[in-house]
Design a protein around this motif. Structure first.
Motif, PDB file in Angstrom:
ATOM      1  N   TYR A   1      24.233  24.062  -4.071  1.00  0.00           N
ATOM      2  CA  TYR A   1      24.731  22.765  -3.605  1.00  0.00           C
ATOM      3  C   TYR A   1      26.013  22.367  -4.328  1.00  0.00           C
ATOM      4  O   TYR A   1      26.895  21.718  -3.737  1.00  0.00           O
TER       5      TYR A   1
ATOM      6  N   ILE B   1      28.720  24.016  -2.524  1.00  0.00           N
ATOM      7  CA  ILE B   1      28.971  23.270  -1.283  1.00  0.00           C
ATOM      8  C   ILE B   1      29.779  22.023  -1.593  1.00  0.00           C
ATOM      9  O   ILE B   1      30.743  21.677  -0.888  1.00  0.00           O
TER      10      ILE B   1
ATOM     11  N   GLN C   1      33.462  22.330  -1.960  1.00  0.00           N
ATOM     12  CA  GLN C   1      34.173  22.443  -0.689  1.00  0.00           C
ATOM     13  C   GLN C   1      34.272  21.096   0.022  1.00  0.00           C
ATOM     14  O   GLN C   1      35.210  20.849   0.781  1.00  0.00           O
ATOM     15  N   GLU C   2      33.295  20.228  -0.237  1.00  0.00           N
ATOM     16  CA  GLU C   2      33.234  18.950   0.485  1.00  0.00           C
ATOM     17  C   GLU C   2      33.921  17.811  -0.263  1.00  0.00           C
ATOM     18  O   GLU C   2      34.191  16.758   0.334  1.00  0.00           O
TER      19      GLU C   2
ATOM     20  N   ARG D   1      27.184  17.219   3.496  1.00  0.00           N
ATOM     21  CA  ARG D   1      25.820  17.692   3.197  1.00  0.00           C
ATOM     22  C   ARG D   1      25.312  17.133   1.874  1.00  0.00           C
ATOM     23  O   ARG D   1      24.143  16.748   1.763  1.00  0.00           O
TER      24      ARG D   1
END
Length: 515
Positions: free
Chosen positions: A374, A377, A380-381, A411
């Motif tokens: 996570y 992730i 990237q977010e 996410r």
């Protein structure tokens, strides 16, 4: 009959006497590492070849202990044993049932350092978190004992001339208790003693990562005088034993705390009426959270910083109540973010062998891998501004992590991570902040930091969570003070530690007599 309920005090580890007592308890617990614990079915201690091994998440080379692993044959025997014990336990005086809880609480209170040290070793909890976990378990026993004394009177209903009416509660039957590992003592205790004190018999299937502290508590209940067959200790796999217990036609009550996926599956399974089942099962499920701390533009910034850090990183974010989303008014966003980053970088991370460690490990390799995935992730977010690193060479350690400038639909803003990761997002005004806070499928806890009374009133009505806190963090509900449970996909909002909780484990009965 009992003294008025009073919340169990937390231990001040800055007092040298308390610090030394905890250090000695850690040594004593370490001396018991590797001990084996049997299953308990009625009065029978059962040893099986297959074991569940408990590992120290701070040092994965250390084995805390092992428990025998139940199978379906043993589960069937436990159900029959509990069913037979229910035939007498249900008629036991509620005062005597309550007295067992009071005696158990007294035993744990005398052994508080030992139980806290067990949580440090088995769950990787820092001292403060372990102590609070044990205190909450004591609170559950003391509070539910007193609640049962009140509940045994039933509720007042009207009678007429020539007619006497009564309204009271009776137990449901055999209860299946499936607690989580994150509050390996408190929630395990609360979800075990609530069905017990209300006259049900219990099949306790503890979390596979923290079975030793549960085994120790079952021993406490035995010392407190629990009759044979009323508590049965049957650790096992969810797929083999958990589903079997939930499906069985002789189980009447399922109480589960854990993930959304498992909770919804158990909820669905329990709804199915099995062959030879003559009742509908009661189900209490408490699941996940994606909890938000809102910071308004006129907030006290110091309170906001403390609330975010405490909510996000207490027990490494491994709480369903953890504040994993910070939604900040645009006017104060940069100031709040900068101060939270500074505070976060000062947190100590390591094996919680001293009182100075703020964050210990996450629970196991699967959790470590999920959380670090996570974090990737999140990179990237959004923008990584603190932490982002882990080390699983000895234990499962992850630095407290902050991802800033995240889109509200990202996410890491929507999915439960269950680790030390918090996402920051901007809100243009207070209404926008509330809109973001409510955009999750979960509805467990939330916090609002504001000095605007109109905004407090608005959030009280419109922030859709089961536990809402103003000008403080969103974790740390205290039994009898902040009954705990959430809305939406966070569960059935059972409000553990509250005045309505015990009735969920019982059936109301009306008796009317004409004369």
């Amino acid at each position: 009959m009992f003294p008025a309920y009073k919340h169990e005090a937390f231990t001040d580890f800055t007092v040298e006497e308390n610090r030394k007592a905890m250090e000695e308890a850690l040594k004593q617990v370490k001396a018991t590492f590797g001990k084996h614990y049997n299953l308990l079915v009625g009065s029978e201690q059962i040893t099986t070849e297959e074991k569940i091994v408990s590992i120290n998440p701070s040092n994965k080379e250390e084995v805390i202990g092992s428990v025998s692993k139940a199978n379906q044959e043993i589960a069937e025997k436990a159900i029959e044993t509990a069913y037979q014990a229910f035939q007498t336990w249900q008629y036991t005086d509620p005062v005597e049932r309550a007295n067992i809880l009071v005696r158990a609480a007294a035993i744990v209170r005398r052994r508080k350092y030992e139980f806290s040290a067990t949580l440090v070793a088995e769950a990787g909890k820092p001292w403060k978190e372990a102590d609070a976990d044990i205190a909450e378990g004591i609170d559950f026993m003391e509070y539910y004992a007193r609640q049962m004394i009140e509940l045994k009177q039933g509720k007042n209903v009207q009678s007429r001339p020539g007619e006497h009416n009564r309204y009271f509660y009776i137990p449901t039957g055999v209860a299946v208790t499936i607690p989580p590992w994150n509050f390996a003592f408190a929630i395990m205790v609360g979800t075990t003693v609530a069905p017990l004190v209300t006259g049900n018999t219990v099949l306790l299937k503890p979390a596979s990562t923290t079975p030793v502290v549960a085994a120790k508590f079952v021993e406490v209940l035995q010392k407190a005088g629990i009759p044979e067959g009323v508590i049965n200790f049957i650790p096992g796999s969810g797929a083999e034993v958990g589903d079997y217990l939930v499906d069985h036609p002789k189980t009447s009550l399922i109480t589960f705390t854990g993930s959304r996926d498992v909770g919804t599956r158990l909820y669905s399974r329990a709804a199915k009426v099995q062959q030879n089942q003559n009742h509908l099962k009661r189900v209490i499920v408490e699941m996940g959270g994606k909890d938000t701390v809102i910071v308004d533009k006129d907030a006290d910034i110091d309170i906001a910083v403390d609330a975010i850090v405490t909510s996000a990183f207490g027990f490494s974010g491994q709480k369903c109540s953890a504040g994993s989303r910070a939604v900040i008014h645009d006017d104060v966003y940069d100031e709040v973010l900068d101060k939270v980053v500074k505070r976060t970088n000062e947190l100590t991370v390591g094996e919680p062998t001293t009182k100075d460690i703020y964050m210990g490990p996450v629970i196991d390799q699967a959790a470590y891998d999920k959380i670090t995935d996570y974090i990737e992730i999140g990179k990237q977010e959004g923008r990584l501004v603190a932490g982002g690193e882990g080390d699983d060479s000895k234990g499962y350690f992850i630095k407290p992590t902050i991802i800033a400038d995240v889109d509200v639909e990202a996410r890491i803003m929507q999915e439960e991570i269950f680790g030390p990761v918090v996402a920051f997002a901007k809100a243009k005004d207070f209404d926008h902040a509330l809109e973001i806070a409510n955009n999750s499928e979960y509805g467990l806890t939330g916090a609002v930091i504001t000095n605007n009374r109109a905004h407090i009133n608005k959030a009280t009505m419109e922030f859709h969570v089961g536990n809402l806190y103003f000008n403080r963090n969103c974790t740390g509900a205290i039994v009898g003070y902040q009954p705990f449970g959430g809305f939406k996909m966070s569960g059935t909002d059972s409000k553990a530690g509250g005045p309505d909780y015990l009735a969920l484990h019982m059936q109301a009965k009306t008796v009317s007599e004409s004369f």
